[in-house]
Design a protein around this motif. Structure first.
Motif, mmCIF file in Angstrom:
data_model
loop_
_atom_site.group_PDB
_atom_site.id
_atom_site.type_symbol
_atom_site.label_atom_id
_atom_site.label_comp_id
_atom_site.label_asym_id
_atom_site.label_seq_id
_atom_site.Cartn_x
_atom_site.Cartn_y
_atom_site.Cartn_z
ATOM 1 N N SER A 34 1.135 -1.070 0.161
ATOM 2 C CA SER A 34 -0.026 0.233 -0.083
ATOM 3 C C SER A 34 1.154 1.272 0.383
ATOM 4 O O SER A 34 2.248 1.341 0.431
ATOM 5 C CB SER A 34 -0.928 0.099 1.504
ATOM 6 O OG SER A 34 -1.901 -0.831 1.655
ATOM 7 N N TRP A 35 0.502 2.342 -0.180
ATOM 8 C CA TRP A 35 1.098 3.510 -0.083
ATOM 9 C C TRP A 35 0.819 4.507 0.637
ATOM 10 O O TRP A 35 -1.100 4.395 0.394
ATOM 11 C CB TRP A 35 1.509 4.043 -1.706
ATOM 12 C CG TRP A 35 2.402 3.874 -2.297
ATOM 13 C CD1 TRP A 35 2.366 2.736 -3.594
ATOM 14 C CD2 TRP A 35 3.766 4.095 -2.229
ATOM 15 N NE1 TRP A 35 3.082 2.460 -3.948
ATOM 16 C CE2 TRP A 35 4.682 3.003 -3.625
ATOM 17 C CE3 TRP A 35 4.281 4.531 -1.964
ATOM 18 C CZ2 TRP A 35 5.405 3.311 -2.866
ATOM 19 C CZ3 TRP A 35 5.743 4.909 -1.455
ATOM 20 C CH2 TRP A 35 6.875 4.168 -2.862
ATOM 21 N N TYR A 36 0.683 5.221 1.749
ATOM 22 C CA TYR A 36 0.022 6.526 2.407
ATOM 23 C C TYR A 36 0.308 7.491 2.150
ATOM 24 O O TYR A 36 1.517 7.784 1.910
ATOM 25 C CB TYR A 36 -0.361 5.644 3.690
ATOM 26 C CG TYR A 36 -0.718 4.511 3.928
ATOM 27 C CD1 TYR A 36 -0.065 3.237 3.856
ATOM 28 C CD2 TYR A 36 -1.778 4.435 5.130
ATOM 29 C CE1 TYR A 36 -0.858 1.904 3.646
ATOM 30 C CE2 TYR A 36 -2.370 3.392 4.841
ATOM 31 C CZ TYR A 36 -1.950 2.240 5.036
ATOM 32 O OH TYR A 36 -2.661 0.929 5.661
ATOM 33 N N GLU A 45 -3.491 8.517 5.475
ATOM 34 C CA GLU A 45 -4.002 8.067 4.922
ATOM 35 C C GLU A 45 -3.744 7.260 4.253
ATOM 36 O O GLU A 45 -2.808 7.821 2.925
ATOM 37 C CB GLU A 45 -5.306 9.043 3.670
ATOM 38 C CG GLU A 45 -4.283 10.440 3.056
ATOM 39 C CD GLU A 45 -5.622 11.030 2.594
ATOM 40 O OE1 GLU A 45 -7.062 10.771 2.510
ATOM 41 O OE2 GLU A 45 -4.987 11.626 1.590
ATOM 42 N N LEU A 46 -4.808 6.630 2.977
ATOM 43 C CA LEU A 46 -4.610 5.075 2.659
ATOM 44 C C LEU A 46 -4.916 5.988 1.024
ATOM 45 O O LEU A 46 -5.716 7.175 1.045
ATOM 46 C CB LEU A 46 -5.300 4.156 2.838
ATOM 47 C CG LEU A 46 -5.277 2.920 1.088
ATOM 48 C CD1 LEU A 46 -4.159 2.662 1.631
ATOM 49 C CD2 LEU A 46 -6.838 2.673 1.365
ATOM 50 N N ARG A 49 -3.495 0.784 -3.041
ATOM 51 C CA ARG A 49 -3.005 -0.488 -2.095
ATOM 52 C C ARG A 49 -2.902 -1.486 -3.153
ATOM 53 O O ARG A 49 -4.013 -1.701 -4.620
ATOM 54 C CB ARG A 49 -3.774 -1.165 -0.539
ATOM 55 C CG ARG A 49 -5.387 -1.043 -0.988
ATOM 56 C CD ARG A 49 -6.203 -1.356 0.078
ATOM 57 N NE ARG A 49 -7.653 -1.543 0.053
ATOM 58 C CZ ARG A 49 -8.220 -1.327 0.943
ATOM 59 N NH1 ARG A 49 -7.955 -1.669 1.737
ATOM 60 N NH2 ARG A 49 -10.211 -1.478 0.927
ATOM 61 N N SER A 58 -7.904 2.247 -4.886
ATOM 62 C CA SER A 58 -6.978 3.889 -4.658
ATOM 63 C C SER A 58 -8.261 4.103 -4.262
ATOM 64 O O SER A 58 -9.392 4.121 -3.977
ATOM 65 C CB SER A 58 -6.824 3.728 -5.823
ATOM 66 O OG SER A 58 -8.127 4.610 -6.992
ATOM 67 N N ASN A 95 3.910 1.027 2.295
ATOM 68 C CA ASN A 95 3.507 -0.595 3.238
ATOM 69 C C ASN A 95 3.562 -2.112 2.784
ATOM 70 O O ASN A 95 2.461 -1.809 1.837
ATOM 71 C CB ASN A 95 2.305 0.069 4.018
ATOM 72 C CG ASN A 95 2.246 -1.404 5.132
ATOM 73 O OD1 ASN A 95 0.979 -2.192 5.441
ATOM 74 N ND2 ASN A 95 2.903 -1.237 6.088
ATOM 75 N N TRP A 109 7.434 -0.269 6.884
ATOM 76 C CA TRP A 109 7.168 0.441 6.626
ATOM 77 C C TRP A 109 8.894 1.101 5.443
ATOM 78 O O TRP A 109 9.278 1.017 6.375
ATOM 79 C CB TRP A 109 6.468 1.577 7.171
ATOM 80 C CG TRP A 109 5.530 1.245 8.319
ATOM 81 C CD1 TRP A 109 5.050 0.481 8.834
ATOM 82 C CD2 TRP A 109 3.712 1.682 7.389
ATOM 83 N NE1 TRP A 109 3.352 1.103 9.336
ATOM 84 C CE2 TRP A 109 2.352 1.059 8.073
ATOM 85 C CE3 TRP A 109 4.186 2.494 6.592
ATOM 86 C CZ2 TRP A 109 1.494 1.932 8.000
ATOM 87 C CZ3 TRP A 109 2.592 3.144 6.193
ATOM 88 C CH2 TRP A 109 1.508 2.715 6.886
#
Length: 119
Positions: A34-36, A45-46, A49, A58, A95, A109
């Protein structure tokens, strides 16, 4: 296991960037990722993923502009960000859930990479 995030920088509105998150160490594969992002004064925030069956999802705020992808051979996850807006300015974190050589799954992370979009 180490995660190396890269690709952030300063870009004008309407521009693009590609973030990378490379996993290294005693891993077999990336299971999910995932990218936050976290903007100043806001909660993390997400953004997007990808799951273990390569499904992606997204946030509504980036749909149609950001794309998450992965290169399993390189154990690397990417976030292609197009049509960037000033409100996309944030520190972006990856993540990653990895399958280790012991057969267990772990979550890590990345260190964060700053994306600044000027108007």
């Amino acid at each position: 296991v180490q995660l190396q995030a890269s690709g952030g920088g300063l870009v004008q509105a309407g521009g693009y960037l590609r973030l990378s998150c490379a996993a290294s160490g005693s891993i077999i594969s990336i299971v999910a990722a995932s990218w936050y992002r976290q903007a100043p004064g806001k909660q993390r925030e997400l953004v997007a993923r990808t799951t273990n069956n390569d499904r992606t999802d997204s946030a509504d705020s980036v749909k149609g502009r950001f794309t998450i992808s992965r290169d399993n051979a390189k154990n690397t996850v990417y976030l292609q960000m197009n049509s960037l807006k000033p409100e996309d300015t944030a520190v972006y974190y990856c993540n990653v859930n990895v399958r280790a050589r012991n057969g267990l799954e772990y979550s890590y992370w990345g260190q964060g990479t700053l994306v600044t979009v000027s108007s």
